[in-house]
Structures are given as structure tokens and as C-alpha cells.
Write a protein that holds these residues in place. Structure first.
Motif, PDB file in Angstrom:
ATOM      1  N   LEU A  57     -11.043   5.028  -1.257  1.00  0.00           N
ATOM      2  CA  LEU A  57      -9.816   5.483  -1.895  1.00  0.00           C
ATOM      3  C   LEU A  57      -8.784   5.829  -0.845  1.00  0.00           C
ATOM      4  CD1 LEU A  57     -11.496   7.855  -4.448  1.00  0.00           C
ATOM      5  CD2 LEU A  57     -10.459   5.666  -4.989  1.00  0.00           C
ATOM      6  N   GLY A  58      -7.538   5.803  -1.268  1.00  0.00           N
ATOM      7  CA  GLY A  58      -6.486   6.203  -0.345  1.00  0.00           C
ATOM      8  C   GLY A  58      -5.348   5.227  -0.330  1.00  0.00           C
ATOM      9  N   GLY A  87      -7.961   9.222  -7.792  1.00  0.00           N
ATOM     10  CA  GLY A  87      -8.059   9.429  -6.357  1.00  0.00           C
ATOM     11  C   GLY A  87      -8.895  10.618  -5.954  1.00  0.00           C
ATOM     12  N   ASP A  88      -9.406  11.392  -6.909  1.00  0.00           N
ATOM     13  CA  ASP A  88     -10.223  12.566  -6.620  1.00  0.00           C
ATOM     14  C   ASP A  88     -11.643  12.106  -6.311  1.00  0.00           C
ATOM     15  OD1 ASP A  88     -11.858  14.841  -6.707  1.00  0.00           O
ATOM     16  OD2 ASP A  88     -10.596  15.838  -8.187  1.00  0.00           O
ATOM     17  N   VAL A  89     -11.992  12.083  -5.033  1.00  0.00           N
ATOM     18  CA  VAL A  89     -13.281  11.550  -4.598  1.00  0.00           C
ATOM     19  C   VAL A  89     -14.436  12.328  -5.213  1.00  0.00           C
ATOM     20  CG1 VAL A  89     -14.772  11.153  -2.596  1.00  0.00           C
ATOM     21  CG2 VAL A  89     -12.327  10.658  -2.451  1.00  0.00           C
ATOM     22  N   ASP A 105       2.027   6.404  -4.764  1.00  0.00           N
ATOM     23  CA  ASP A 105       0.712   6.952  -4.413  1.00  0.00           C
ATOM     24  C   ASP A 105      -0.194   7.016  -5.628  1.00  0.00           C
ATOM     25  OD1 ASP A 105       1.409   7.204  -1.765  1.00  0.00           O
ATOM     26  OD2 ASP A 105       1.872   9.354  -1.881  1.00  0.00           O
ATOM     27  N   ALA A 106       0.353   7.434  -6.762  1.00  0.00           N
ATOM     28  CA  ALA A 106      -0.446   7.514  -7.985  1.00  0.00           C
ATOM     29  C   ALA A 106      -0.896   6.125  -8.431  1.00  0.00           C
ATOM     30  CB  ALA A 106       0.348   8.194  -9.087  1.00  0.00           C
ATOM     31  N   THR A 130      -9.358   4.049  -7.877  1.00  0.00           N
ATOM     32  CA  THR A 130     -10.299   4.739  -8.756  1.00  0.00           C
ATOM     33  C   THR A 130     -10.983   3.746  -9.694  1.00  0.00           C
ATOM     34  OG1 THR A 130      -8.999   6.778  -8.677  1.00  0.00           O
ATOM     35  CG2 THR A 130     -10.506   6.522 -10.535  1.00  0.00           C
ATOM     36  N   MET A 131     -10.231   2.815 -10.220  1.00  0.00           N
ATOM     37  CA  MET A 131     -10.802   1.780 -11.072  1.00  0.00           C
ATOM     38  C   MET A 131     -11.882   1.011 -10.339  1.00  0.00           C
ATOM     39  SD  MET A 131      -7.203   0.480 -12.761  1.00  0.00           S
ATOM     40  CE  MET A 131      -7.884  -1.036 -13.429  1.00  0.00           C
ATOM     41  N   ARG A 132     -11.585   0.617  -9.116  1.00  0.00           N
ATOM     42  CA  ARG A 132     -12.558  -0.157  -8.336  1.00  0.00           C
ATOM     43  C   ARG A 132     -13.822   0.661  -8.070  1.00  0.00           C
ATOM     44  NH1 ARG A 132     -13.820  -5.494  -6.915  1.00  0.00           N
ATOM     45  NH2 ARG A 132     -15.479  -5.259  -5.399  1.00  0.00           N
ATOM     46  N   ALA A 133     -13.656   1.929  -7.709  1.00  0.00           N
ATOM     47  CA  ALA A 133     -14.800   2.767  -7.361  1.00  0.00           C
ATOM     48  C   ALA A 133     -15.748   2.960  -8.536  1.00  0.00           C
ATOM     49  CB  ALA A 133     -14.315   4.123  -6.850  1.00  0.00           C
TER      50      ALA A 133
END
Length: 274
Positions: free
Chosen positions: A211-212, A151-153, A187-188, A195-198
Motif C-alpha cells: 500500500l502507499g 490504506g489502513d494496513v 491519495d485516497a 486496498t482492493m488489490r490487498a
């Protein structure tokens, strides 16, 4: 499986006996498909007392990693050869190191910052430290170690920018995920799926934040159909608590393709970018 949101694992109360060996200083995985003279990958486990800042689950080789590594070795040409690979929650790095020995063009091993020393140690254990040439340049191994909190952009953007893949989005070709879910909160679990998708679409670089907590089908980013995610899930007593992840990942990727392994308690799922 394709018609349910959360995988059905049968009798959730039946005992499970597979355990990792937490007493071995090193774990060796050998397979004739691996490149190199000795046809093996060796990783060190962290047997020291756990500190308050360390993630204990990243210290050992879990059973699912060995079964998944063996499965990959039987399909290395199709899945790994010449590909840019990223592993999430790499832990000891065994699975990503196996990918590198199967001919991956590059492998990026990621985990929390506190876990990177063990990862770097294991990269050097298999490839040696970076070597300096006569002209002053440094030849590094095909494996790099990078920090990533789900989740860390900013961290995701950095990984995409530094990825040497030549596709339009700088997305990775293959993502490896093994034994990542273990008593994670909702949330995690959502952050992991997003994150996987990004990372396999290059979403952060080209399409803005996806994300979010509200990641859904509306936040999908385009990607290549050649992009594949291998997600290995070891059955544990908390399977129902992991349903948030499976619901979110299905929304973002669609239904999984289920693969069989030698481990009856390991669910090996393939997700492809639509």
C-alpha cells in the motif's frame, strides 16, 4: 476501453438526471433470484441531519447500487454462490446484503467507523439480531460489519486474518465496489486501488505491505484467477478527477472487462487477479 488509462465517457457536459431518493426511510430491492420467503432486501437510509464526523455519501442508496444488484442477481450462481465476499464502502449495505441472499458463504461489509451503526442496523433488519442457542452459542448472520479506512494496513490485515476463506492467502473470492468515487483526492484514490488489490490477494498477510502512494506493477502480489472484483462507477461531473484511480487500478490489476447494465450512466467493470 481496454486501451486507455482513464475511461472515455463521451460528452462530459451532457446532463444526468438519475438521482437517489433521499426522502425514503427505507429502500426495498426485490428479485426472484434472492433466497428467503419474501425474495427481497430492505435497507434503512439515514435521513437525520449530517454530523461533522459522518460521511454523507454513505447514508443513502445510490442509483448504481440498484442496477448493480440487479446485474448480480442474473449471475448469482457464477459470481456469488458459495463465495467469500467483501464490500468496500458499503454504505447502507444493500449490495452486500443482496450477495448474502444470493448464497454467499460469507459477506463482510466494510466502511468508515462512523458508518457502521447504519450497516449493523440493516444487517439486523434483514437477518434479525444474533440468536443464542440452548447450548449458549450464538448464531450470527452470514453478514459481518467491519471498519476499514482505505490504506489502513492494520485494518486490512485484520480482515484477512478474520476471513474464513480456506485459500492460502485468506483472500476474499469476490469484492464488490459501488459508487465509491466522489470528489476523492489523489491519495485516497491510490489507497482505494491498493486496498482492493490487498484484500483479493492476501498481500498483507503473505507478501508484506503493498500500500502507499507508489503502488505499481512492481508491488503486485500473486492471487487466484478465480478472484474477481466488480467495480461499479456512476458517471458524474468529476470523471476526469477520478483518473488517478483508474490509472492505479490498471497498473495493479490490468485492463478491466466492461459489462453492460440497464443504466447507461453506470460503468460496470470487472477486474481479475493475475
Amino acid at each position: 476501453f481496454a486501451h486507455v488509462r482513464c475511461p472515455r465517457f463521451g460528452d462530459l457536459t451532457r446532463p444526468r438526471t438519475r438521482r437517489m431518493d433521499r426522502t425514503l426511510p427505507c429502500v426495498t430491492f426485490a428479485h426472484p433470484a434472492l433466497l428467503g420467503d419474501n425474495k427481497q432486501v430492505v435497507v434503512r437510509q439515514n435521513l437525520a441531519a449530517q454530523s461533522a464526523t459522518e460521511e454523507g455519501t454513505a447514508r443513502w442508496v445510490w442509483p448504481g447500487a440498484l442496477a448493480t444488484a440487479n446485474w448480480l442477481c442474473e449471475r448469482g450462481v457464477e459470481w456469488i454462490l458459495g463465495k467469500h465476499v467483501v464490500e468496500l464502502g458499503a454504505g447502507t449495505g444493500l449490495l452486500g446484503l443482496v450477495a448474502s441472499r444470493l448464497g454467499a458463504k460469507s459477506v463482510t461489509l466494510t466502511d468508515l467507523p462512523s458508518e457502521l451503526p447504519l450497516l449493523q442496523l440493516n444487517v439486523e433488519k434483514n437477518y434479525g439480531p444474533p440468536k443464542k442457542q440452548n447450548d449458549g452459542t450464538t448464531v450470527a448472520s452470514p453478514c459481518s460489519v467491519k471498519p476499514l479506512r482505505w490504506g489502513d494496513v492494520s485494518a486490512i490485515e485484520t480482515l484477512l486474518v478474520e476471513n474464513t476463506n480456506s485459500n492460502e492467502q485468506n483472500a476474499f473470492d469476490v469484492m464488490l465496489c459501488c459508487d465509491l468515487l466522489y470528489h476523492n483526492d489523489d491519495d485516497a484514490q491510490r489507497a482505494l486501488a491498493a486496498t482492493m488489490r490487498a484484500l483479493v490477494t492476501g498481500c498483507e498477510k503473505n507478501q508484506g505491505v503493498c500500500l502507499g502512494d507508489t503502488a505499481t506493477t512492481q508491488t503486485r502480489c500473486p492471487g487466484s484467477k478465480q478472484t474477481r472484483v466488480l467495480f461499479a462507477y456512476q458517471f458524474r461531473e468529476n470523471v476526469l478527477g477520478d483518473c488517478v484511480f483508474f490509472e492505479t487500478i490498471t497498473e495493479l490489476f490490468g485492463d478491466a472487462i466492461r459489462h453492460e447494465t440497464s443504466d447507461e450512466d453506470l460503468w460496470l467493470m470487472e477486474y481479475r487477479v493475475e
